[in-house]
Design a protein around this motif. Sequence first.
Motif, short mmCIF file in Angstrom:
data_model
loop_
_atom_site.label_atom_id
_atom_site.label_comp_id
_atom_site.label_asym_id
_atom_site.label_seq_id
_atom_site.Cartn_x
_atom_site.Cartn_y
_atom_site.Cartn_z
N LEU A 235 3.12 5.35 8.41
CA LEU A 235 2.13 4.29 8.55
C LEU A 235 2.65 3.15 9.43
CD1 LEU A 235 0.79 3.72 4.93
CD2 LEU A 235 -0.12 5.18 6.74
N VAL A 236 1.77 2.65 10.26
CA VAL A 236 2.07 1.45 11.06
C VAL A 236 0.88 0.52 10.97
CG1 VAL A 236 2.52 0.54 13.36
CG2 VAL A 236 3.58 2.69 12.65
N LYS A 237 1.15 -0.77 10.69
CA LYS A 237 0.06 -1.75 10.70
C LYS A 237 0.57 -3.06 11.28
CE LYS A 237 -4.02 -3.41 9.65
NZ LYS A 237 -5.27 -2.81 10.13
N GLY B 97 6.50 -10.75 1.64
CA GLY B 97 6.31 -10.52 3.08
C GLY B 97 6.98 -9.26 3.57
N ALA B 98 7.46 -8.41 2.65
CA ALA B 98 8.14 -7.19 3.09
C ALA B 98 7.16 -6.12 3.57
CB ALA B 98 8.98 -6.63 1.95
N VAL C 171 3.77 -3.25 8.55
CA VAL C 171 4.25 -1.94 8.10
C VAL C 171 4.70 -1.19 9.34
CG1 VAL C 171 3.64 0.22 6.97
CG2 VAL C 171 2.67 -1.92 6.14
N ASP C 172 5.93 -0.69 9.29
CA ASP C 172 6.54 -0.18 10.52
C ASP C 172 7.11 1.20 10.29
OD1 ASP C 172 7.61 -0.01 13.00
OD2 ASP C 172 9.18 -1.51 12.70
N GLY C 173 6.23 2.17 10.18
CA GLY C 173 6.70 3.55 10.06
C GLY C 173 7.13 3.92 8.65
N ASP D 258 11.70 -3.70 3.22
CA ASP D 258 11.88 -5.01 3.84
C ASP D 258 11.48 -4.88 5.31
OD1 ASP D 258 12.39 -7.66 3.94
OD2 ASP D 258 14.57 -7.49 3.95
N HIS D 259 10.90 -5.95 5.83
CA HIS D 259 10.46 -5.98 7.23
C HIS D 259 9.62 -4.76 7.59
CE1 HIS D 259 12.99 -9.41 7.74
NE2 HIS D 259 14.07 -8.74 7.37
N GLY D 260 8.77 -4.34 6.66
CA GLY D 260 7.84 -3.26 6.96
C GLY D 260 8.45 -1.86 6.94
N ARG D 261 9.73 -1.77 6.56
CA ARG D 261 10.35 -0.44 6.53
C ARG D 261 10.86 -0.14 5.13
NH1 ARG D 261 12.09 1.87 11.15
NH2 ARG D 261 11.58 0.78 13.08
N ILE D 262 10.99 1.13 4.85
CA ILE D 262 11.58 1.52 3.57
C ILE D 262 13.09 1.66 3.76
CG2 ILE D 262 11.75 3.38 1.89
CD1 ILE D 262 8.82 3.51 1.84
N LEU D 263 13.84 0.90 2.96
CA LEU D 263 15.30 0.93 3.11
C LEU D 263 15.90 2.06 2.29
CD1 LEU D 263 15.91 -2.92 2.75
CD2 LEU D 263 15.61 -1.60 4.85
#
Lengths: 294, 340
Positions: free
Chosen positions: A10-12, A40-41, A20-22, A201-206
């Motif tokens: 997903l990307v938004k 804000g994550a 959301v970054d991948g 965090d920052h739209g990614r899954i850590l």
Amino acid sequence: MQDILVVNNLVKQFRQVRAVDGVSFSLSEGICFGLLGPNGAGKTTTIEIMEGILAPDSGSILYRGRPIDDEFKKRAGIQFQNTSLPDYLTVAETIRLFQAFYPDPRPFDEIVEICSLSDILTRDNKKLSGGQRQRLLLAIAIVPQPDIVFLDEPTTGLDPQARRNFWDLIRRIQSEGATIVLTTHYMDEAHLLCDQIAIMDHGRILEIDAPQALLDRHFDGVLVRIPLHDPQSIDFPLPEGAAIRHGALELTSTRLDETVRNLLTVGLSLDGLSVHKPTLEDLFIKLTGNTLRA
Amino acid sequence: MNSFIALFRARTLEFVRDRGTFFWNMFFPMILVFGFALALSDAGTTVFTVGLIGEPPGDFDFLSIEQIEFIRYPIHDNATVESVVERVRRHELDMVIHFDSTEFYLNSESDTAPLLRRIFEDSQTRDDGPAVFHERQISGQPIRYVDWVIPGVIGMNMLFSCLFGVGFVLVRYRKNGVLKRLKATPVSAFSFVSAQAASRLSIVFVTSTVVYAGTNALLNFSMEGSYLLLAILTLLAIVCMISIGLLFASRLRSEELAGGVMNLVSFPMIIGSGVFFSLEGAPQALQTASRFLPLTHFVEGARAIMIEGAGLSGIFTNLIALAVFSLVFIAASALVFRWD
């Protein structure tokens, strides 16, 4: 077990922010899945894309192998983070209103019993306490007899008792076979309820795994913390993995006897020494950092 | 259908339980109507108003009486004569003198008629002119200002109730997440919006009826036409105004902005539709513009039914205009509607 929901890359993007970054993961049927992350994550954006409320810029969601459609809407229970309830309706009227929206709603009495609403059925929505409100929102979420329930920070702002009551509700719904997707700030909550967690965090899954597996992977042993009167006075090399934070020496240890003996040897006072098993909160801070977010 | 009924019921309950709005919608227009009736009950001025059709002879004594206001109607085709005489029937003019046909018209039911006849005949005997004027008697009940203004007050109340009751509420629901919550259910936007509109239609129709009946009980309005036709016109006008509310509510997220925009729309509409004053003497541009205001067509149609006893053919263009406006606004709001 079969996957009930598959989230694929997903990307938004909202103007300047890539919320959301991948993001990719899949949910086995019947589990409780926790989505954790600082404010804000991208948790809420991710969960709203999964609910079909937001359209992703790219990527896809598959519900039982098919893109989400009207059938999904009839089988999904949703509790948003900030939702008002219709004004001037009572609790009972609100439940009946939502019952009318679904082809095969859960019986009224059952909903009332599960969510312990019998005492407040005639109360106006506006006059509910925080805990009562969350219970009513959950009641609405389970009206469709959902096989997947999304709960976005359901216990934020509740007192400790109300939180524990709410945990019981979530466990009960899960025990009936529903898959739960939960976002939360509370690490104890995630650890208690979730079979699997993803830290974002920052739209990614850590990281994504069972809570204990994550802890085992990231922490070897126990956390030792020794307050320092004068952090500048340390004149010996720090043991490997140790760090000075907030005026204390922090390190992890697999063999506590040996660690303590070594510290005594270098002449450090062990006054105020504390030892604790690492928790998800420690992991969360380790992964997402501890700087203040705007 | 289930969800439509449930939403309709929820919205209607909300209106009835919101005491403040409920009483405002019911009593404000009633107070306004009674206020007009009271304030303007002795509006019949001490000065007579006399219409003049055609060119008077140069030395016509009657015209020098200062207590009489004269209004000249230079065009004197049949239609003008008819409409001017009609004004005598409605007591808007006390008398009309037609110089070409040497006739004068008095309303036999008017208190001013005997006095004016006397003054006119007196002035004639002093004139040496050859023309002898014949009296034409007409009769008709006076149209009080309140008879004329009641459709306007009800129309204005309908406008506010529709704009704010549909528009404002949808904007609030969008802002506080109620719409988003509904989007997550299988309810379609269409059944949600149509339930809102249907609920508002019933509410506004009932309140308008109550306001009319309540004030009518005391003021006994002139009603020359059919109540059925008036009801049809009213329903159509409410649909039209709701569709304006929907259009504004289809996208806006801020209640403040929505409130501002709705005021911006409703106040010029009230002034431009002849709610409180007749537009007869207004500039042509304003009169043309008023044809494009839905409220004009309701007020005009309702006055035609109530005062002139107009039938379906008399208000047909008003009905068509309201229907066309409604379709345009509904189609536009369907195109731009958003849940969030």
